[in-house]
Design an enzyme around this catalytic site. Structure first.
Site, short mmCIF file in Angstrom:
data_model
loop_
_atom_site.label_atom_id
_atom_site.label_comp_id
_atom_site.label_asym_id
_atom_site.label_seq_id
_atom_site.Cartn_x
_atom_site.Cartn_y
_atom_site.Cartn_z
CG ASP A 1 51.47 -49.57 10.12
OD1 ASP A 1 50.42 -50.09 10.53
OD2 ASP A 1 51.89 -48.45 10.50
CB ILE A 2 49.98 -45.69 6.48
CG1 ILE A 2 49.34 -46.41 5.28
CG2 ILE A 2 50.19 -44.21 6.15
CD1 ILE A 2 47.97 -45.89 4.92
CG ASN B 1 43.00 -40.54 10.92
OD1 ASN B 1 42.55 -40.19 9.84
ND2 ASN B 1 43.09 -41.81 11.27
CG ASP C 1 37.94 -42.34 5.89
OD1 ASP C 1 38.63 -43.01 6.67
OD2 ASP C 1 36.76 -42.00 6.13
CD GLU D 1 47.51 -47.42 11.38
OE1 GLU D 1 48.30 -47.24 12.29
OE2 GLU D 1 46.27 -47.55 11.57
#
Length: 274
Positions: free
Chosen positions: A144-145, A152, A161, A187
């Site tokens: 997971d980022i 965002n 993106d 993500e």
């Protein structure tokens, strides 16, 4: 022409019928090749037809003329049949290509090019059944980022993106050819590693973590920033009757542990004893 009798009308008619049969057989045999169809029909029927046209008896001339009329009409029919067959071949090829593209699109994440959730789970189920049947080790890695929503909100979805695309490229270049890698959430990414020990999975996850940490991204105002990612690793426990959902859930729990422990790290869900 070598065996036909020049005086026996019956043998001439029999030979003509044989030649007509040869000419007609060229149509279904060479339909896809129009020129070869015409050549085969002409070679089979035109010599006898032309010879009959120059014979003295009127019946011979009529038979020869009838053969030529058949040759012309059959050639026109073969032309239409050949064109229809070529069109059918082309349409079939285009339809198969469209089906392949549609199937690939349905199984691929549009943004990253990795397998989407559906494709990942389908492949994972097959791989898990193989691992259980043949008693092979297998590990799952959830990634997971970190703070992706903040990316965002701060830099916009276009930059977000770009982050997802570059992270996916890191995964694509680091995993083995036998591994399955997919984007299963916004993500969130998952990897399934057959024939891999916990140490192998942790080593791969840490390599990906290090490469992600080194990525540079540019904000709309020209500033650069970096990101990190957290990882959870779980190992298959076939003696507990695990399915792919349980395996990924264990990796997901380890991922939450990594996030709770400070992020940008790899945590392992330790297996229970058999």
């Amino acid at each position: 022409m070598a065996v036909v009798s020049s005086t026996d009308l019956l043998s001439q008619v029999v030979t003509v019928m044989f030649a007509v049969g040869l000419a007609g057989s060229a149509i279904p045999t060479y339909t896809a090749h129009r020129q070869i169809t015409w050549l085969g029909m002409g070679l089979a029927l035109s010599p006898m037809s032309l010879w009959l046209l120059f014979q003295p008896q009127p019946l011979q001339k009529v038979v020869g003329l009838a053969c030529l009329i058949f040759l012309v009409t059959a050639s026109l029919g073969a032309r239409r049949l050949s064109a229809a067959l070529v069109d059918a071949f082309r349409l079939t090829h285009e339809l198969e290509r469209a089906n392949r593209l549609a199937e690939a699109a349905a199984m691929t994440d549009v943004l990253t090019g990795l397998s989407n959730r559906r494709a990942f789970l389908d492949h994972a189920e097959q791989m898990l059944r193989y691992a259980v049947r043949h008693h092979r080790p297998m590990c799952a890695v959830m990634m997971d980022i970190d703070w992706f929503k903040r990316v965002n909100d701060t830099y916009g979805h276009r930059v977000g993106d770009d982050v997802l695309t570059q992270v996916a490229e890191v995964l694509r270049t680091r995993v083995r050819g036998s591994d399955i890698c997919g984007r299963i959430g916004g993500e969130e990414f998952a990897m399934l590693l057959p024939d891999a020990s916990v140490q192998d999975a942790c080593r791969l996850a840490d390599e990906v973590r290090s490469h992600v940490e080194q990525l540079n991204f540019a904000s709309p105002d020209g500033r650069s920033f970096r990101i990190t990612a957290s990882f959870g690793v779980s190992v298959l426990r076939p003696w507990m009757g695990e399915d792919i959902g349980i395996l990924l859930h264990s990796a997901d729990e380890a991922l939450y542990q990594a996030k709770a422990g400070g992020r940008n790290r790899v945590d392992v869900a330790l297996p229970a004893s058999p």
